[in-house]
Scaffold this motif. Sequence first.
Motif, PDB file in Angstrom:
ATOM      1  N   ARG A 203      53.887  40.184 -40.640  1.00 30.40           N
ATOM      2  CA  ARG A 203      54.680  38.959 -40.595  1.00 30.40           C
ATOM      3  C   ARG A 203      53.927  37.841 -39.870  1.00 30.40           C
ATOM      4  NH1 ARG A 203      60.593  38.882 -37.883  1.00 30.40           N
ATOM      5  NH2 ARG A 203      59.327  39.360 -36.046  1.00 30.40           N
ATOM      6  N   GLN A 204      53.236  38.185 -38.763  1.00 32.89           N
ATOM      7  CA  GLN A 204      52.463  37.163 -38.056  1.00 32.89           C
ATOM      8  C   GLN A 204      51.414  36.525 -38.973  1.00 32.89           C
ATOM      9  OE1 GLN A 204      50.855  39.176 -34.642  1.00 32.89           O
ATOM     10  NE2 GLN A 204      52.460  38.413 -33.298  1.00 32.89           N
ATOM     11  N   ILE A 205      50.691  37.359 -39.722  1.00 28.77           N
ATOM     12  CA  ILE A 205      49.631  36.847 -40.596  1.00 28.77           C
ATOM     13  C   ILE A 205      50.214  35.954 -41.682  1.00 28.77           C
ATOM     14  CG2 ILE A 205      47.925  37.535 -42.340  1.00 28.77           C
ATOM     15  CD1 ILE A 205      47.332  39.995 -40.605  1.00 28.77           C
ATOM     16  N   ILE A 206      51.289  36.417 -42.345  1.00 33.08           N
ATOM     17  CA  ILE A 206      51.867  35.634 -43.449  1.00 33.08           C
ATOM     18  C   ILE A 206      52.428  34.308 -42.928  1.00 33.08           C
ATOM     19  CG2 ILE A 206      53.663  35.609 -45.221  1.00 33.08           C
ATOM     20  CD1 ILE A 206      51.229  37.375 -45.829  1.00 33.08           C
ATOM     21  N   GLU A 207      53.078  34.328 -41.768  1.00 36.33           N
ATOM     22  CA  GLU A 207      53.633  33.087 -41.226  1.00 36.33           C
ATOM     23  C   GLU A 207      52.525  32.119 -40.818  1.00 36.33           C
ATOM     24  OE1 GLU A 207      56.275  34.274 -38.125  1.00 36.33           O
ATOM     25  OE2 GLU A 207      57.923  34.754 -39.491  1.00 36.33           O
ATOM     26  N   ARG A 208      51.382  32.636 -40.330  1.00 42.30           N
ATOM     27  CA  ARG A 208      50.261  31.748 -40.024  1.00 42.30           C
ATOM     28  C   ARG A 208      49.710  31.107 -41.294  1.00 42.30           C
ATOM     29  NH1 ARG A 208      48.528  35.779 -36.140  1.00 42.30           N
ATOM     30  NH2 ARG A 208      46.998  36.552 -37.646  1.00 42.30           N
ATOM     31  N   HIS A 209      49.903  31.745 -42.425  1.00 42.19           N
ATOM     32  CA  HIS A 209      49.505  31.172 -43.711  1.00 42.19           C
ATOM     33  C   HIS A 209      50.535  30.170 -44.231  1.00 42.19           C
ATOM     34  CE1 HIS A 209      46.441  34.319 -43.861  1.00 42.19           C
ATOM     35  NE2 HIS A 209      45.943  33.739 -44.948  1.00 42.19           N
ATOM     36  N   GLY A 210      51.653  30.004 -43.521  1.00 41.65           N
ATOM     37  CA  GLY A 210      52.708  29.116 -43.999  1.00 41.65           C
ATOM     38  C   GLY A 210      53.622  29.774 -45.009  1.00 41.65           C
ATOM     39  N   GLY A 211      53.587  31.119 -45.103  1.00 39.92           N
ATOM     40  CA  GLY A 211      54.402  31.830 -46.071  1.00 39.92           C
ATOM     41  C   GLY A 211      55.501  32.644 -45.418  1.00 39.92           C
ATOM     42  N   THR A 212      56.149  33.510 -46.223  1.00 45.05           N
ATOM     43  CA  THR A 212      57.232  34.365 -45.724  1.00 45.05           C
ATOM     44  C   THR A 212      57.039  35.776 -46.251  1.00 45.05           C
ATOM     45  OG1 THR A 212      58.653  33.865 -47.625  1.00 45.05           O
ATOM     46  CG2 THR A 212      58.863  32.429 -45.697  1.00 45.05           C
ATOM     47  N   ILE A 213      57.570  36.750 -45.501  1.00 46.62           N
ATOM     48  CA  ILE A 213      57.606  38.141 -45.939  1.00 46.62           C
ATOM     49  C   ILE A 213      58.986  38.685 -45.603  1.00 46.62           C
ATOM     50  CG2 ILE A 213      56.530  38.886 -43.779  1.00 46.62           C
ATOM     51  CD1 ILE A 213      55.380  41.275 -45.305  1.00 46.62           C
ATOM     52  N   GLU A 214      59.611  39.406 -46.533  1.00 48.30           N
ATOM     53  CA  GLU A 214      60.953  39.930 -46.301  1.00 48.30           C
ATOM     54  C   GLU A 214      61.131  41.256 -47.021  1.00 48.30           C
ATOM     55  OE1 GLU A 214      64.029  37.597 -48.067  1.00 48.30           O
ATOM     56  OE2 GLU A 214      62.688  36.785 -49.610  1.00 48.30           O
ATOM     57  N   LEU A 215      62.079  42.021 -46.500  1.00 45.88           N
ATOM     58  CA  LEU A 215      62.470  43.280 -47.125  1.00 45.88           C
ATOM     59  C   LEU A 215      63.643  42.970 -48.051  1.00 45.88           C
ATOM     60  CD1 LEU A 215      62.292  46.380 -47.339  1.00 45.88           C
ATOM     61  CD2 LEU A 215      63.853  46.512 -45.379  1.00 45.88           C
TER      62      LEU A 215
END
Length: 733
Positions: free
Chosen positions: A705-717
């Motif tokens: 989640r940290q990596i995806i948010e640093r990319h300006g994106g989102t990750i969810e279940l």
Amino acid sequence: MVTTEEPSGSGAGIAVPRAKAKSCQTHRPWRVYLSVGFVTLLITVTMGYSLRTGAHMTEVYAPLVDAAKEIKLEATLGHLRFEEVISGDEREDIASVWEHLDQSEWYAKAMLEGGQNPEGTLVPLEDPRLRRDIEEVLWKITDFRAIAEERFAAKEKAAIGTDIDQRFDAVFKDFLAQADRVEADIQLLMASELQRFRILQASLIAACVGLAVLAVIVLGRYDQGRTQALLALHESEERFRLLFENAPLGYHSLNANGDFIELNETWCKVLGYTKEEVLGRNFTEFIHPDCREVFKENFPKFKSMGHTLGVEFEMIKKDGTEILVSIDGKIGHKKDGSFKQTHCVLHDITDRKRAAEALRHERDFAESLIETAQAIVLVLDTEGRIIRFNRYMEELSGYRLREVQGKDWFETFLPRDDWGSIRDMFRRAVNDIQTRGNVNPIITRDGSAREIEWYDKTLKDVSGNVVGVLALGQDITDRKRAEEAARRAQEELLARREGEKELVEIELAKTREKLVNQTRLATIGQVAASIAHELRNPLGAARNAAYYLKRYIPTENPKLPEYLGIIDQEISAADRVIRNMIEMARSKEPVKESADLGSMLRKILDRLHPAEAVRCEISLEPDPFSVNADPSQLRQVMSNIMLNAIQVMDGIGDITVTARRNADYDTISVRDSGPGVAAEDRERVFEPLFTTKAKGTGLGLTICRQIIERHGGTIELLEHGGRGAAFCIRLPR
């Protein structure tokens, strides 16, 4: 080369009777002596001044050119040593950096005040404009030393890519540009002196011809003065020979076949040969093989035209090195007008060409930066007329530069209501009063308004006169709209606060929980940074010891290899825990580029080695599918998710990876056929240290989640019917 011929007739010359010679001597007019003396004095003065000019060029300009190069060399060495010091190279210390900068500064001061070192003596430069340029170099060295000291003082926060590192490189490039200008100006001044030297040479040759004519007249009338006139002529020829041999330009002469029949010492020094090694050989033997056909084709044209100018050849020196030369030449003719020989002057232009090529590369690099910058780069003259803007401005405004070049910026792009205030601000910028962070709208071709945040700098010529303004603009329209939307949302939230108190309490609880998690992450990062080295060294020693025991201790006890294998597995697990903790605390910003998702997924599967009963299906639309992301960080995210899927399925099941492209973002989903995630655990799967596995750190999904948010994106279940779990990643395009 001056030659004399004996008068035609019987014997070696025309005999004059003694009586007649005496009579000639008695009645010789004083005007003859005066004329000969005046011409001789003129040639002597001209030769003396010419030799003095050549010596002056050798003693003054050559050391100055070398000093200009040493300024850049020493500063560049200081820059390299500084980068090594900053990167932690223990073989270098900061003192060597200051020594190189001191040496660079010494050369600059020596060019102004004079100086001496083992390489020679530097004469103070007299040209006022060059002195101002060198003083500017000294200021640039001072600026570079200041930013270097600032960066060294903050070296823990001055890694590559930081703001101070970029400022450091910008100051250094500014210094190099000024040093290049000094070197180029010195070479231009030297070229001007060289032109004057050529004129002096031509004058000397003309004077020698005049003296020869005068000598012939005197010898024809007065036989007794013949010997003295010939002696003076030979002395003049010897002086000319010395000047010819020591001239700062290479000279050679070719016959009709292109063979060398004459050359001077300067030519030999340039190519590294002696005269004996060159005379009689063909010109093609000394040029690059690629140039030989060109010479053979153009030499007849040269003989026909009678002159050539600026012809360039690659020549090969005696030691095998290649140099680039420029040749100017004229054809010498016999009395009947037929070809006699060539007269050619050779210039070594290798360094000049290299400098020009380096300058062209620097110009192209600067041009590419301007054209690829994701910001407006605008240049206006002092009246506010458009001189230039970059491609980003063309795309943003809808106008091509050629459509509006030369037009008034304010009337073309600004709302009428803003003309007065923005013009006043522009006048302050022209008066060298910088404005920073000013925001005003521009009107695009389609009539829409874009909010731009401006930063400007006054442009000046070499004399310090203001010639225009450079403005950098950042489009903040979307940001302002987002701020306005946030403001309106806040107002709406405040308006509904009384009716939604419970919702606010829930949000506060989430915020508190997030702060607690952030505190835990910070604590983990501090602990990880302090104990990583302490843990990895003993773990490595333990792993090496287990390997040694497994290799060299007899294996009669069947349990021993099993226990040693357990030790190795547990050490690997501990190392992964430490690595995950460090990765989570590091928070490295992504370096985005175009990454091939399909190739990345296949490499991940090859590394994870799933069981044969685990089937993995990859569906990409389009294929190949590229994403704008940091490849190494995205690879870590996909590896963590796919490894979790493989582990929860216990070696049997299906994994489906799909990727789809949308207008503003790319979607990547990973589904497995495992047991799935319990409803009560769905909200906690991304929390640090939370895990449902018997063995696990609970950091993998947190890192994802940290990596995806640093990319300006989102990750969810995702809510997913049936068995298994489904994770959805959205990355902006």
